[in-house]
Write a protein that holds these residues in place. Structure first.
Motif, PDB file in Angstrom:
ATOM      1  N   GLY A 153       0.823  -1.208   0.000  1.00  0.00           N
ATOM      2  CA  GLY A 153       0.000   0.000   0.000  1.00  0.00           C
ATOM      3  C   GLY A 153       0.838   1.230   0.000  1.00  0.00           C
ATOM      4  N   PRO A 154       0.206   2.393  -0.050  1.00  0.00           N
ATOM      5  CA  PRO A 154       0.884   3.640  -0.191  1.00  0.00           C
ATOM      6  C   PRO A 154       1.594   4.090   1.066  1.00  0.00           C
ATOM      7  CG  PRO A 154      -1.470   3.988   0.015  1.00  0.00           C
ATOM      8  CD  PRO A 154      -1.258   2.556  -0.060  1.00  0.00           C
ATOM      9  N   SER A 155       1.465   3.381   2.132  1.00  0.00           N
ATOM     10  CA  SER A 155       2.126   3.790   3.362  1.00  0.00           C
ATOM     11  C   SER A 155       3.604   3.523   3.338  1.00  0.00           C
ATOM     12  CB  SER A 155       1.472   3.071   4.557  1.00  0.00           C
ATOM     13  OG  SER A 155       1.559   1.682   4.393  1.00  0.00           O
ATOM     14  N   GLY A 156       4.069   2.856   2.304  1.00  0.00           N
ATOM     15  CA  GLY A 156       5.491   2.625   2.149  1.00  0.00           C
ATOM     16  C   GLY A 156       5.913   1.317   2.790  1.00  0.00           C
ATOM     17  N   GLY A 157       7.162   0.868   2.472  1.00  0.00           N
ATOM     18  CA  GLY A 157       7.671  -0.363   3.035  1.00  0.00           C
ATOM     19  C   GLY A 157       7.056  -1.581   2.397  1.00  0.00           C
ATOM     20  N   ALA A 213      -5.746  10.504  -3.776  1.00  0.00           N
ATOM     21  CA  ALA A 213      -4.493   9.818  -4.106  1.00  0.00           C
ATOM     22  C   ALA A 213      -3.299  10.640  -3.651  1.00  0.00           C
ATOM     23  CB  ALA A 213      -4.421   9.573  -5.613  1.00  0.00           C
ATOM     24  N   ALA A 214      -3.403  11.960  -3.795  1.00  0.00           N
ATOM     25  CA  ALA A 214      -2.296  12.824  -3.368  1.00  0.00           C
ATOM     26  C   ALA A 214      -2.065  12.707  -1.869  1.00  0.00           C
ATOM     27  CB  ALA A 214      -2.604  14.277  -3.758  1.00  0.00           C
ATOM     28  N   GLN A 215      -3.153  12.624  -1.088  1.00  0.00           N
ATOM     29  CA  GLN A 215      -2.998  12.469   0.349  1.00  0.00           C
ATOM     30  C   GLN A 215      -2.420  11.111   0.705  1.00  0.00           C
ATOM     31  OE1 GLN A 215      -6.801  13.278   2.151  1.00  0.00           O
ATOM     32  NE2 GLN A 215      -6.940  15.346   1.288  1.00  0.00           N
ATOM     33  N   SER A 216      -2.909  10.062   0.037  1.00  0.00           N
ATOM     34  CA  SER A 216      -2.428   8.707   0.332  1.00  0.00           C
ATOM     35  C   SER A 216      -0.951   8.550   0.005  1.00  0.00           C
ATOM     36  CB  SER A 216      -3.242   7.677  -0.458  1.00  0.00           C
ATOM     37  OG  SER A 216      -4.595   7.728  -0.096  1.00  0.00           O
ATOM     38  N   LEU A 217      -0.535   9.138  -1.116  1.00  0.00           N
ATOM     39  CA  LEU A 217       0.843   8.972  -1.591  1.00  0.00           C
ATOM     40  C   LEU A 217       1.760  10.098  -1.128  1.00  0.00           C
ATOM     41  CD1 LEU A 217      -0.021   7.876  -5.235  1.00  0.00           C
ATOM     42  CD2 LEU A 217       0.801   6.409  -3.382  1.00  0.00           C
TER      43      LEU A 217
END
Length: 415
Positions: A137-141, A186-190
């Motif tokens: 997911g967009p949270s990274g890792g 999407a901008a907020q998530s990424l």
């Protein structure tokens, strides 16, 4: 003295009473006219707002698979996952554009992707993303517990963004193949903003703007030029759907039927008029309220006319008795009283129309009611005039009937 002159003279024998009657009827006429102007303007403004840029309906492949139907809220939502949608040959766009009644036809390619943010740093400009079949997911890792999120990628020419309800909220539209705009969600998530870069299919794009559509799925998306997405996805000269806007005065539902009949079993249409239907329902409620106020104004106006004319008859009882004694018929007296009532109402109509138009123009020019322009029409003014005539007839019937029932002998003894 001529009969018509007598009618006019009788009206102004008691100027105060006549002026109050004219004012009362005029207020009723002004109310009816003003409500008609504002309600008509509201309907027109609402329809223009709903159909200003957005497509009237969507054309999709005749047989869809994998949930590939359009979303009604935006004229066409994202189809199912990659490979789950039926594509259309892009030549159909120009063919549909040539159909009579079509103002604009625009091709759109849609797909869904997993975006994996591989560098979750505080400097979002340096972070990059890539498409992958097994990403986090967009949270990274990439550790356990992260979940995958699908993001829409929409290919459409920048000049046609309005057809898909895409509204720029920050920055500008894309002007080249290496530029994209990104949905607010999407901008907020990424953690992206205007000026940042994003990587799709190993190609870097610059984010030049953010947008909103009001559609959850589309606002979690990225929009780029149609040709570029066709190149990235390998769907050369094909599209997912066609957005169609009808010309002014053309019925969108009828136009959709024409397109379906022209391409049987090949193309189907999906209208996106649910918002319009809800607005129409709201306008019907407003119009019902307007009619209720109109009926109240008619009732008040009728009472004003009746009271005025009854008082006039009572005050002129001896006069009417003299007229009957010298040979006036009941029909002539009836005509005189009704004529006075009608003339009084017509004068009030003129005053009411002037008041109604003036008040609505003042409200419009001062923007007390924003976004609404008065909907002037000859029919509306004729309706106001008809209301005045109706009030004159209804309000004068009883007083005229009462005058005809007076006995000359009793009338002459009246003090």
């Amino acid at each position: 003295m001529k009969f018509r002159s007598l009618i006019i003279k009788n009206i102004f024998r008691n100027k105060t009473r006549s002026l109050l009657a004219i004012l009362g009827i005029a207020i009723g006429v002004a109310t009816i006219l003003g409500l008609g102007l504002v309600t008509g303007g509201l309907a027109t403004s609402a329809q223009q707002a709903l159909t200003a840029d957005a497509a009237d309906f969507t054309v999709i492949a005749g047989t869809t698979g994998g949930g590939g139907g359009p979303d009604g809220a935006s004229g066409g939502g994202a189809p199912g996952g990659q490979g789950g949608q039926q594509l259309i040959n892009q030549t159909k766009v120009s063919e549909i554009q040539q159909i009579s009644g079509v103002q604009t036809a625009a091709g759109v390619l849609r797909t869904n992707v997993d975006i994996n943010e591989t560098n979750n740093t505080t400097n979002s400009t340096s972070s990059s993303t890539s498409t992958s079949g097994s990403t986090t997911g967009p949270s990274g890792g990439s550790g356990q517990g992260n979940f995958r999120m699908m993001y829409s990628v929409i290919g459409i020419e920048s000049s046609n963004l309005g057809l898909d309800d895409i509204v720029i909220t920050n920055g500008t539209v894309f002007s080249s193949d290496n530029q994209v705009i990104i949905g607010e969600m999407a901008a907020q998530s990424l953690n992206k903003t205007v000026g940042d870069s994003i990587v799709l299919s190993n190609q870097t794009f610059t984010i030049v703007g953010t947008y909103e559509t009001g559609n959850f799925q589309d606002d979690r998306g990225i929009v780029m030029s149609l040709g570029k997405l066709q190149s990235l996805s390998g769907n050369t000269d094909t599209i997912s759907l066609i957005l169609v806007k009808a010309t002014n005065g053309t019925d969108a539902s009828s136009l959709a039927d024409i397109i379906e009949s022209k391409y049987p079993n090949e193309l189907s249409t999906s209208t996106s008029l649910s918002g319009m239907e809800r607005m129409n329902n709201g306008l019907e409620i407003i119009e019902s309220g307007s009619w209720a106020v109109t009926l109240l104004a008619l009732l008040i106006g009728s009472i004003v006319v009746v009271v005025t004319m009854v008082k006039s008859v009572v005050e002129r009882t001896r006069e009417i008795g003299v007229l009957k004694a010298i040979g006036w018929t009941n029909k002539r007296i009836l005509t005189m009283i009704l004529g006075e009532s009608l003339l009084l109402s017509l004068m009030a109509a003129i005053v009411g129309i002037i008041i109604g138009v003036s008040v609505v123009e003042i409200i419009s020019s001062t923007q007390i009611i924003r976004g609404i322009e008065p909907a002037f029409s000859a029919i509306l003014f004729l309706e106001a005039l008809a209301v005045a005539i109706f009030l004159g007839i209804i309000g004068g019937i009883y007083p005229a009937y009462r005058a005809t029932r007076l006995s000359p002998t009793e009338a002459l003894r009246y003090e």
